[in-house]
Design a protein around this motif. Structure first.
Motif, short mmCIF file in Angstrom:
data_model
loop_
_atom_site.label_atom_id
_atom_site.label_comp_id
_atom_site.label_asym_id
_atom_site.label_seq_id
_atom_site.Cartn_x
_atom_site.Cartn_y
_atom_site.Cartn_z
N ALA A 164 4.84 2.31 1.10
CA ALA A 164 5.77 3.02 0.21
C ALA A 164 6.30 4.28 0.88
O ALA A 164 7.51 4.56 0.85
N LEU A 165 5.41 5.03 1.54
CA LEU A 165 5.85 6.25 2.22
C LEU A 165 6.85 5.93 3.33
O LEU A 165 7.84 6.63 3.52
N MET A 166 6.57 4.84 4.04
CA MET A 166 7.47 4.44 5.12
C MET A 166 8.85 4.09 4.55
O MET A 166 9.87 4.46 5.11
N MET A 167 8.87 3.38 3.43
CA MET A 167 10.15 2.99 2.85
C MET A 167 10.89 4.19 2.26
O MET A 167 12.11 4.26 2.27
N MET A 168 10.15 5.15 1.69
CA MET A 168 10.79 6.30 1.06
C MET A 168 11.30 7.30 2.08
O MET A 168 12.27 8.00 1.84
N THR A 216 0.82 -1.20 0.00
CA THR A 216 0.00 0.00 0.00
C THR A 216 0.86 1.26 0.00
O THR A 216 2.07 1.22 0.19
N ILE A 217 0.17 2.39 -0.16
CA ILE A 217 0.87 3.68 -0.14
C ILE A 217 1.56 3.92 1.21
O ILE A 217 2.70 4.37 1.24
N PRO A 218 0.90 3.64 2.36
CA PRO A 218 1.62 3.84 3.63
C PRO A 218 2.94 3.06 3.70
O PRO A 218 3.93 3.54 4.24
#
Lengths: 420, 539
Positions: free
Chosen positions: B453-457, B449-451
């Motif tokens: 991806a945001l956590m990884m980025m 999910t987007i969360p």
């Protein structure tokens, strides 16, 4: 109405970044912005209030004061041509714009299965994962709104939904009840630097996608495109209900549900076509009346009535469907713990806006609320109604991963009494 | 390496009553085990022939080691481990690696995580001790306790949640005073692989199971009683939660339930036809535990085999894995029954079953489609043929643990297990949503999910990884490298367990030639590797 000052501030920020722009250009941009806002206001949307756990709709929308199943609440008149619970006085005042459907019959009385059925219009099936209707709307309307930089299916305070065979980019984007989105602010990072990182990422990702291992590698890449947008978009302001004036916030209620519905309205104004606002804690196996009276119904009454009035005042009501339901209703019979258990065979929901007819009670249950004495409706009929209201053709067919054609809303028929 | 062949193995124990004493090394690959693996291969190949597919190619060694380390230990291997494995010329090196991985402490760590999540959930329910649950699992997994013995412990446990950790399984299912309804639904799904919760309200819609069945299982568990203790908090002067315990009440009567037509019915304990009558004064939970342990019907063995197969291949023989029954026929019935029988004969030896599974031919294959197995695509709803490895998304725990291996090696080797698990648990909470229903169900919004991806980025893990700090892997790699090429090679090996391709090197060269900002370029490459699909998937 929209806050022109706020919008100008955003444009000023953009302009400050590119110092070459002159004053006349600014005037032009402002004009453009006003136009986009007009367009968005005419866009269709659906706000679903999800009563997680399954609400006792017999105590809310379809009271049985004469029956042993009737419980503690009394019916009161509404602005529509039907009665609802005396615990929902504010909603009674907006029932000229909402209707209740009293003959939902949905067979699945297990939480997970009911949640799936009501969200997708399909019963669970081990070989295919069906999309939530919010994902269907995202798939159909999202790509047409090229200005939209945030996801087109947003779930506030939720979880567990799925885009199924429509792909991860239409999955619900989950935010908490305060609209906080973790890790969405890039600190100490220039656009150049982010660009360099993303181009390196592209090299590695594309290489892996080309190695032909199925769909997950591509799905990962698609999600990163959306995540990058969130890091850079001005539309993130839609999540910030603290930007609303105190009076508006007070009207919706200073709690998760109130904030969630206010956020939903802001998201609609930004162009998001489907928002689910989750309100849990309706699984009332014991002490149902105290829980409803003291905890569950007052905030629901306040927040949904405030939303209806706000949408009306802003001239948005005809474009925005508002739907209030959970995975099933609860047993008409009151159990030994003064609670009600799971019950899917005869229950009610409330729906309004989006050009649908208000003020009506559609369908009817028998005197004890255990059987249906009119036409009954399935989740597919409900979603077909919503699709019609949102301008999504009922002839729409999606294709499962296995190549099987899947009719929108499981081929349901719109509920005629809500349409004309 | 040679020493592995000499390991002492335990003698197969046919009596189900006696608890065998186990040596630390309880797994082996004898001639007999190889015959079992050959039989698995034969059955799977039959499926390939019947469906006219040819299997994918054998996976490269590094790719295979990455996969098996993730599946068994829950994290990627270090670049050193990959290099040593690639350099090893021994033909039996995969077999050696399997035995080594199964006897490593990280096996215990990982499976404690997996089973804790399955038993009590990713979040910790009220009045449940996650630490207690983990302690029980750690101790049992470390001595490779037979699975049917573990099931017996979990169903019959009594005592305080910190002293007898096994009680936490049932405590976590006793959130509401619901007369053991949730515990019944969970136990039948998790340990028997059957879903009888529909029969709580009506006859099963798709098979012959009767309405009464749910309540007959429920009668075994109904006497379990949770007692909560409170204590005075000296700081605040208030009563606060202390420990909880699981006791047995006195319960010999029938369970009453209501038919759809309003008629009340009674149910007595009944385990697939083995009944306890109204007059028998027995400890029903103990009887239930003994029936599960004896497992004459093999439901316990079958459910476990199906779940393990799904763990390693991403798909079990049924979907979902815990819904086995006449209404949901398995994809490979013969193989499921064969493995079920062998697992039971091995005295429910968990590690041995895993060794068979990861030794079989399907597990050696790569995840790329071959020219003639496009139809082997269970992600599209097809029945799995196991002619290729299926790509799996890492769980949140696997991402966290792999990030530590790839970025903060010192912390990955953290000796204080409980502290390490508590840190990870804190981090995980951001992805967990509970529905607050009587089944206590929860969901994670982590997977793809987007969360995520945001956590990884942009989250704390990646920011720590890129910090200029001596403890980071990045800093170590840069310090040890002779030139930029070394750094690139080693970062690829660290994160993706492989070397960069020529094409990748060509595309990266312009950035790495910027001498003035070389540190930035390394950080950006490292960021890109950790954010890639290739790192976050198991393939």
């Amino acid at each position: 109405m929209f806050n022109p000052l706020l919008d100008r501030r955003h444009f000023m920020q953009h302009v400050a970044a590119g110092a070459a722009l002159t004053v006349p250009t600014l005037g032009f941009l402002e004009h453009l912005s006003a136009n986009v806002q007009q367009v968005k206001k005419a866009e269709k949307a659906c706000i679903m209030v999800w009563l997680g756990g399954g609400a006792p709709t017999i105590d809310m929308w379809d009271l049985k004061p004469e029956s042993k199943n009737g419980g503690e609440f009394k019916p009161i008149a509404t602005k529509g041509d039907f009665q609802i619970s005396d615990q929902l006085p504010k909603l009674a005042g907006v029932m000229d714009r909402m209707s209740v459907v009293r003959s939902m019959s949905t067979r699945e009385a297990d939480h997970a299965r009911g949640r799936y059925y009501m969200h997708t219009a399909y019963v669970p099936n081990p070989t295919v994962e069906h999309p939530d209707f919010g994902s269907v709307v995202s798939y159909e309307l999202g790509p047409k709104r090229s200005y939209l930089e945030i996801p087109s299916f947003i779930s506030i305070g939720g979880g567990g939904g799925s885009a199924g065979f429509l792909g991860m980019s239409h999955a619900p984007f989950v935010v908490d009840g305060n609209g906080n989105i973790r890790n969405a602010e890039m600190r100490n990072m220039t656009a150049d630097r982010l660009g360099q990182r993303l181009s390196m990422l592209g090299v590695i990702e594309d290489n892996f996608i080309r190695s032909n291992r199925g769909e997950l590698p591509q799905a990962h890449k698609d999600i990163y495109v959306q995540a990058k947008n969130l890091l850079t978009s001005q539309q993130m302001a839609a999540f910030k209900t603290e930007q609303e004036d105190a009076k508006t916030r007070e009207a919706y209620g200073n709690n998760n549900l109130g904030r969630g519905l206010l956020m939903a309205r802001r998201l609609v104004e930004t162009g998001v076509p489907f928002i689910e606002v989750n309100d849990g804690g309706w699984d009332l196996h014991n002490g149902v009346f105290n829980a409803l009276k003291n905890n569950k119904l007052p905030p629901l009454d306040q927040a949904v009535a405030a939303l209806m009035n706000d949408l009306t005042a802003r001239g948005m009501l005809n474009n925005v469907v508002v739907l209030v339901m959970g995975e099933f209703g609860r047993t008409p019979r009151i159990n030994q713990d003064v609670g009600r258990d799971h019950w899917a065979s005869s229950w009610s929901l409330a729906i309004g806006g989006g050009g649908l007819k208000g003020g009506r009670a559609v369908g009817a249950t028998d005197k004890d609320g255990v059987g249906i004495e009119s036409q009954s409706y399935l989740p597919g009929d409900l979603w077909a109604t919503v699709a019609q209201a949102m301008g999504i053709p009922l002839s729409t067919v999606h294709t499962s991963k296995r190549g099987r054609p899947m009719k929108i809303a499981n081929g349901g028929t719109p509920i005629a009494d809500l349409l004309s | 390496m040679r020493a592995i062949a000499l390991r002492i193995t335990f003698v197969m124990c046919v009596s189900l009553m006696a608890v065998p004493s186990l040596s630390a090394q309880s797994v082996r690959m004898s001639g007999e085990d190889e015959q079992i693996v050959a039989e698995i291969n034969r059955m799977i190949k039959q499926g390939w022939e019947d469906n006219d597919v040819k299997p994918s190619a054998r996976a490269a060694d590094g790719e295979w080691l990455r996969r098996v380390t993730l599946d068994v230990h829950g994290h990627i291997p270090t670049s050193k481990e990959v290099a040593a494995f690639n350099a090893d010329k021994d033909k039996a090196k995969r077999q050696h690696a399997i035995l080594r991985l199964l006897d490593h402490p990280d096996y215990v760590k990982n499976w404690t995580t997996v089973w804790t999540n399955l038993m009590i959930g990713q979040g910790t329910p009220d009045r449940t001790s996650r630490e207690g649950m983990q302690k029980y699992l750690r101790e049992s997994l470390a001595k490779n306790k037979p699975w049917n013995e573990m099931v017996f412990d979990l169903v019959t446990a009594e005592g305080r949640f910190d002293e007898n950790g096994a009680v936490n399984y049932l405590l976590s299912q006793m959130q509401d005073r619901d007369g053991g309804v949730q515990a019944t639904a969970k136990t039948t799904r998790l340990f028997l692989g059957i879903q009888v919760q529909c029969t709580q309200c009506h006859n099963h819609p798709f098979n012959e199971w009767q309405h009464s069945q749910f309540w007959e299982f429920n009668s075994f568990l109904k006497e379990a009683r949770r007692v909560d203790h409170r204590k005075l908090d000296p700081n605040s002067g208030r009563q606060v939660d202390d420990y909880s315990e699981l006791l047995n009440g006195q319960f010999n009567g029938p369970v009453y339930f209501e038919k759809r037509n309003g008629v009340m019915q009674v149910a007595y304990p009944n385990y697939f036809g083995k009944q306890i009558g109204p007059d028998e004064k027995v400890n029903r939970r103990m009887v239930f535990g003994e029936l599960l342990r004896a497992d004459e019907e093999r439901h316990v063995a079958r459910a476990f085999v199906n779940r393990m197969w799904a763990h390693f291949f991403g798909y079990g023989f049924t979907r979902p894995v815990d819904d086995i029954g006449p209404h949901n026929p398995p994809s490979n019935p013969e193989l499921l029954e064969f493995l079920t029988a062998k697992f039971a004969e091995s005295n429910y030896n968990v590690k041995q079953l895993m060794a068979w599974i990861v030794s079989c031919e399907s597990y050696q294959l790569e995840s790329k489609f071959s020219n003639s197995n496009e139809i082997d695509n269970p992600a599209a709803g097809e029945s799995p043929l196991f002619s290729r490895m299926y790509v799996k998304a890492m769980t949140a725990e696997q991402v966290y643990d792999s990030m530590l291996v790839a970025t903060l090696p010192a912390q990955a080797g953290e000796l204080n297990l409980e502290q390490a698990q508590a840190d990870r648990q804190r981090w995980l909470q951001q992805f967990i949503t509970t529905f607050g229903t009587d089944e206590n169900d929860e969901s994670t919004n982590f997977n793809g999910t987007i969360p995520q991806a945001l956590m990884m980025m942009n989250g704390e893990l990646i920011n720590r990884a890129l910090a200029e700090n001596q403890a980071t892997r990045l800093q170590q790699v840069i310090a040890a490298a002779k030139d930029p090429n070394d750094v690139v090679q080693e970062l690829y090996q660290t994160v993706l367990s492989r070397s960069p391709t020529r094409a990748e090197l060509n595309q990266l060269r312009p950035v790495l030639n910027r001498k003035a900002t070389i540190r930035e370029a390394y950080e950006d490459l490292y960021w890109a590797l950790l954010n890639s699909n290739e790192f976050q998937l198991i393939y």
